[in-house]
Design a protein around this motif. Structure first.
Motif, PDB file in Angstrom:
ATOM      1  N   VAL A 100     -31.446 -37.997  10.898  1.00 37.07           N
ATOM      2  CA  VAL A 100     -30.204 -37.335  11.324  1.00 37.07           C
ATOM      3  C   VAL A 100     -29.194 -37.360  10.184  1.00 37.07           C
ATOM      4  CG1 VAL A 100     -28.274 -37.356  12.959  1.00 37.07           C
ATOM      5  CG2 VAL A 100     -30.579 -37.872  13.766  1.00 37.07           C
ATOM      6  N   ALA A 101     -29.060 -38.517   9.505  1.00 38.58           N
ATOM      7  CA  ALA A 101     -28.101 -38.627   8.397  1.00 38.58           C
ATOM      8  C   ALA A 101     -28.426 -37.587   7.325  1.00 38.58           C
ATOM      9  CB  ALA A 101     -28.126 -40.032   7.809  1.00 38.58           C
ATOM     10  N   PHE A 125     -22.464 -30.403  16.453  1.00 43.11           N
ATOM     11  CA  PHE A 125     -23.703 -31.179  16.449  1.00 43.11           C
ATOM     12  C   PHE A 125     -23.643 -32.353  17.422  1.00 43.11           C
ATOM     13  CE2 PHE A 125     -26.947 -34.042  14.908  1.00 43.11           C
ATOM     14  CZ  PHE A 125     -27.914 -33.240  14.337  1.00 43.11           C
ATOM     15  N   ILE A 128     -27.373 -34.075   8.411  1.00 41.81           N
ATOM     16  CA  ILE A 128     -25.946 -33.754   8.600  1.00 41.81           C
ATOM     17  C   ILE A 128     -25.100 -33.957   7.358  1.00 41.81           C
ATOM     18  CG2 ILE A 128     -26.009 -34.275  11.079  1.00 41.81           C
ATOM     19  CD1 ILE A 128     -24.563 -36.931  10.458  1.00 41.81           C
ATOM     20  N   LYS A 129     -25.681 -34.519   6.277  1.00 42.49           N
ATOM     21  CA  LYS A 129     -24.802 -34.939   5.181  1.00 42.49           C
ATOM     22  C   LYS A 129     -24.061 -33.793   4.489  1.00 42.49           C
ATOM     23  CE  LYS A 129     -28.081 -35.484   1.378  1.00 42.49           C
ATOM     24  NZ  LYS A 129     -28.878 -36.445   0.606  1.00 42.49           N
ATOM     25  N   GLY A 130     -24.623 -32.588   4.572  1.00 44.00           N
ATOM     26  CA  GLY A 130     -23.936 -31.468   3.936  1.00 44.00           C
ATOM     27  C   GLY A 130     -23.059 -30.655   4.882  1.00 44.00           C
ATOM     28  N   LYS A 131     -22.921 -31.127   6.102  1.00 48.83           N
ATOM     29  CA  LYS A 131     -22.256 -30.299   7.119  1.00 48.83           C
ATOM     30  C   LYS A 131     -20.731 -30.331   7.044  1.00 48.83           C
ATOM     31  CE  LYS A 131     -25.821 -30.105  10.661  1.00 48.83           C
ATOM     32  NZ  LYS A 131     -26.328 -28.806  10.158  1.00 48.83           N
ATOM     33  N   SER A 132     -20.127 -29.279   7.602  1.00 54.35           N
ATOM     34  CA  SER A 132     -18.664 -29.217   7.683  1.00 54.35           C
ATOM     35  C   SER A 132     -18.208 -29.979   8.915  1.00 54.35           C
ATOM     36  CB  SER A 132     -18.223 -27.757   7.789  1.00 54.35           C
ATOM     37  OG  SER A 132     -18.585 -27.263   9.065  1.00 54.35           O
ATOM     38  N   THR A 133     -16.906 -30.207   9.009  1.00 48.78           N
ATOM     39  CA  THR A 133     -16.385 -30.947  10.168  1.00 48.78           C
ATOM     40  C   THR A 133     -16.625 -30.173  11.469  1.00 48.78           C
ATOM     41  OG1 THR A 133     -14.232 -30.036   9.636  1.00 48.78           O
ATOM     42  CG2 THR A 133     -14.635 -32.297   8.968  1.00 48.78           C
ATOM     43  N   LEU A 137     -24.558 -42.182   5.339  1.00 48.97           N
ATOM     44  CA  LEU A 137     -24.081 -40.977   4.659  1.00 48.97           C
ATOM     45  C   LEU A 137     -23.390 -41.322   3.336  1.00 48.97           C
ATOM     46  CD1 LEU A 137     -22.605 -39.131   7.766  1.00 48.97           C
ATOM     47  CD2 LEU A 137     -24.691 -38.538   6.511  1.00 48.97           C
ATOM     48  N   LYS A 194     -18.654 -39.349  -0.076  1.00 51.90           N
ATOM     49  CA  LYS A 194     -17.923 -38.077  -0.057  1.00 51.90           C
ATOM     50  C   LYS A 194     -18.021 -37.417   1.324  1.00 51.90           C
ATOM     51  CE  LYS A 194     -17.419 -33.738  -2.516  1.00 51.90           C
ATOM     52  NZ  LYS A 194     -17.923 -32.831  -3.537  1.00 51.90           N
ATOM     53  N   THR A 195     -19.215 -37.438   1.907  1.00 52.84           N
ATOM     54  CA  THR A 195     -19.405 -36.855   3.234  1.00 52.84           C
ATOM     55  C   THR A 195     -18.520 -37.583   4.250  1.00 52.84           C
ATOM     56  OG1 THR A 195     -21.692 -36.360   2.673  1.00 52.84           O
ATOM     57  CG2 THR A 195     -21.131 -36.306   5.001  1.00 52.84           C
ATOM     58  N   MET A 214     -20.131 -30.615  12.503  1.00 48.60           N
ATOM     59  CA  MET A 214     -20.320 -31.973  13.029  1.00 48.60           C
ATOM     60  C   MET A 214     -19.888 -32.065  14.483  1.00 48.60           C
ATOM     61  SD  MET A 214     -21.872 -33.731  11.130  1.00 48.60           S
ATOM     62  CE  MET A 214     -21.822 -35.225  12.025  1.00 48.60           C
ATOM     63  N   ARG A 215     -18.731 -31.451  14.766  1.00 50.67           N
ATOM     64  CA  ARG A 215     -18.234 -31.473  16.156  1.00 50.67           C
ATOM     65  C   ARG A 215     -19.239 -30.787  17.069  1.00 50.67           C
ATOM     66  NH1 ARG A 215     -12.602 -29.550  13.929  1.00 50.67           N
ATOM     67  NH2 ARG A 215     -11.760 -31.568  13.284  1.00 50.67           N
ATOM     68  N   ALA A 241     -13.045 -33.926  -0.984  1.00 47.04           N
ATOM     69  CA  ALA A 241     -14.291 -34.143  -0.235  1.00 47.04           C
ATOM     70  C   ALA A 241     -14.779 -32.865   0.438  1.00 47.04           C
ATOM     71  CB  ALA A 241     -14.089 -35.243   0.795  1.00 47.04           C
ATOM     72  N   PHE A 242     -13.916 -31.844   0.457  1.00 41.26           N
ATOM     73  CA  PHE A 242     -14.282 -30.562   1.072  1.00 41.26           C
ATOM     74  C   PHE A 242     -14.765 -29.565   0.025  1.00 41.26           C
ATOM     75  CE2 PHE A 242     -11.609 -32.569   4.148  1.00 41.26           C
ATOM     76  CZ  PHE A 242     -12.153 -32.211   5.362  1.00 41.26           C
ATOM     77  N   ARG A 267     -14.961 -36.606   4.221  1.00 42.78           N
ATOM     78  CA  ARG A 267     -14.766 -35.326   4.900  1.00 42.78           C
ATOM     79  C   ARG A 267     -14.794 -35.519   6.413  1.00 42.78           C
ATOM     80  NH1 ARG A 267     -18.752 -32.731   2.356  1.00 42.78           N
ATOM     81  NH2 ARG A 267     -20.281 -32.645   4.043  1.00 42.78           N
ATOM     82  N   ASN A 284     -17.186 -28.454  -3.344  1.00 43.28           N
ATOM     83  CA  ASN A 284     -18.567 -28.719  -3.769  1.00 43.28           C
ATOM     84  C   ASN A 284     -18.632 -29.568  -5.025  1.00 43.28           C
ATOM     85  OD1 ASN A 284     -20.166 -27.604  -1.785  1.00 43.28           O
ATOM     86  ND2 ASN A 284     -19.804 -25.529  -2.603  1.00 43.28           N
TER      87      ASN A 284
END
Lengths: 354, 172
Positions: B132-133, B147, B136-141, A16, A19-20, B144-145, B169-170, A23, B172
């Motif tokens: 998978v990477a 997922f 998920i790279k644009g996902k929020s925390t 990844l 930046k990701t 992710m939990r 990091a949160f 987060r 855009n």
């Protein structure tokens, strides 16, 4: 998704963007400690270099404001919608008054000097920085040589600075290791460092500067583990009359950029490190290729497709294609004019040297 | 080594097709597949069995269902030469998982990951982890939990502080 084995999760996360990952530190405590660990930073660096080294590199510009360019995206035609340049906030509290000097770059860490006395080690991708003690060099405004790299024998980063001018009998060289952040003096054995300047080029666990003796060009290397200065041979016809313009790298290999006869430019690569006979010509470009510019170019870096980023006229940045013999200009916002640059990789490596 | 294994195979009643030996794989739920040895040895685990002469009878592939094993074999067939997949091929493969948010696709990738891990198939593992990477790279925390089925073990204060520290990091 049901629980995956830990090594698979580590593998996925190591792919990844930084930046990701910054987060995802907030996902849970195990992820926080994984992403913050130096071990994971190493895995990520290795993964990035193996899978897609070109996706991971950017050109840092010590301009005002500080910025970096995704030159690979620019080369791929991403100059349109995609933002190829990105601004960076200063890693110091106060905007600097003077030129920002670059001391070196390794594993995603960049070492900078602000206002001639604040030595900052900074990871622009994670935005983490620390201030290092300044070296015992009388005046950082004077001509000095410097470099930053990793010593594989002690698993630590080293910063090296030295003063070099012809008049000085004993050139002073100092080395700082990151774990103890202490400067210590080392003594070069001869006068090899009398005529080297600016930031050294990192290749094969050594730093390299362009040197000169009488009217000839030479390369002075500094082995980061052994801390010895040595001279690397370059082809005789290129050593004459200060014909080497500057040094660079292509992958891990050392490259020289020359202007033999002052009519054209040539780039040569040292295929086998330390072997003088292995220097091979990469490309030639006529001096007439860039008619609008008064001063000749210096070599900055290569893209994955073999295009070349050149710095020209001490103010312009261009992407030159040796194959097509064409070039494109980067549009760079800057309030200063001249500034230094260095290539860096996006990484999680911490400047805290843990 | 493989010559010895082939000679041995004829005496133990293993099937061969031309000069290519076939291996018999049996999934966890009892489905049986016949696969060319040259293909199946993309699995480091199976290659080890062949090299050690342990692949002469049916190979039980525990932990992998027939449905997943069929997908693995499809992957093997696509990569018969054993070469590492090129970028275009990877993109093609990844495009299957463009809708990885869909639960059934997610289950497929999960099953493939587990099978690639169990059978030690580096190219398939590489491909699935990349897919998978990418997904998920644009996902929020929170996403992710969801997922990865992870429960946050931060208390509210801790999470707020951590978020503040990495606020950029949160954005855009």
């Amino acid at each position: 998704m049901p629980k995956l084995p830990e090594e698979i999760v580590v593998d996925i996360l190591s792919r990844l963007p930084v930046k990701t990952l910054m987060r995802f530190k907030c996902v849970c405590k195990p992820w926080l400690s994984l992403i913050s660990s130096p071990h994971f930073a190493k895995i990520k660096l290795k993964q990035a270099r193996a899978a897609a080294p070109h996706i991971n590199t950017r050109l840092f510009l010590a301009s005002r404001p500080l910025q970096s360019i995704d030159y690979e995206a620019f080369s791929d035609g991403g100059g349109g919608d995609h933002d190829v340049s990105q601004e960076h906030a200063y890693p110091v509290t106060k905007a600097p008054e003077w030129d920002v000097q670059i001391l070196g770059s390794c594993d995603g860490l960049i070492c900078l000097v602000f206002d001639y006395n604040h030595v900052i080690l900074w990871n622009p991708s994670t935005r983490v920085s620390i201030e290092l003690p300044p070296p015992d060099i009388p005046d950082l405004q004077d001509t000095f040589f410097c470099g930053f790299g990793y010593d594989i024998s002690i698993h630590d980063y080293k910063l090296i600075m030295g003063v070099s001018f012809v008049a000085t009998e004993d050139a002073k060289v100092q080395v700082l290791t990151l774990k103890d952040t202490c400067w210590r003096k080392i003594q070069p054995v001869d006068h090899s460092v009398d005529n080297i300047y600016k930031m050294g080029t990192l290749s094969n666990n050594a730093l390299h500067w362009l040197g000169s003796q009488e009217f000839n060009s030479s390369i002075i290397s500094f082995d980061l583990s052994g801390e010895r200065f040595e001279e690397l041979g370059i082809p005789d016809h290129l050593a004459k009359e200060h014909c080497v313009v500057n040094l660079g790298t292509m992958g891990e290999s050392l490259v020289i950029f020359c202007d033999p006869g002052r009519t054209h430019f040539e780039s040569w690569v040292m295929i086998e490190y330390g072997v003088k006979s292995s220097w091979t010509r990469l490309f030639t470009v006529s001096g007439d290729t860039f008619p609008r510019y008064k001063y000749g170019p210096t070599l900055i870096c290569f893209t994955k497709q073999g295009k070349v980023v050149l710095y020209i006229d001490e103010s312009e940045w261009i992407l030159y294609s040796p194959e097509e013999e064409t070039f494109m200009e980067f549009v760079i916002k800057d309030d200063w004019g001249q500034f230094e640059s260095v290539v860096y990789e996006e990484s999680l490596v911490s400047p805290n040297g843990q | 080594m493989s010559t010895a294994a082939t000679a041995d195979a004829s005496s133990s009643g293993d099937t061969t097709e031309g000069s290519v030996r076939l291996l018999t794989l049996q999934s966890e739920d009892g489905e049986v597949f016949e696969v060319k040895e040259t293909i199946a040895t993309q699995s480091v685990t199976i290659k080890g069995m062949v090299d050690d002469d342990c692949a002469t009878s049916t190979i039980p592939v525990c932990n992998v269902t027939g449905r997943t094993l069929a997908m693995v074999i499809e992957w093997w067939n696509k990569h018969e030469i054993g070469a590492v997949s090129n970028e275009k091929e990877l993109k093609e493969w990844e495009s299957q998982f463009d809708t990885i948010d869909d639960k059934s696709d997610r289950d497929d990738v999960y099953d493939l990951l587990m099978a690639a891990n169990y059978l030690n198939i580096p190219t398939l593992l590489d491909c699935c982890t990349s897919a998978v990477a990418e997904a998920i790279k644009g996902k929020s925390t929170d996403e992710m939990r969801e997922f990865f089925d992870i429960k946050s073990d931060f208390d509210e204060k801790e999470e707020d502080a951590l978020r503040k520290e990495n606020q950029w990091a949160f954005e855009n």
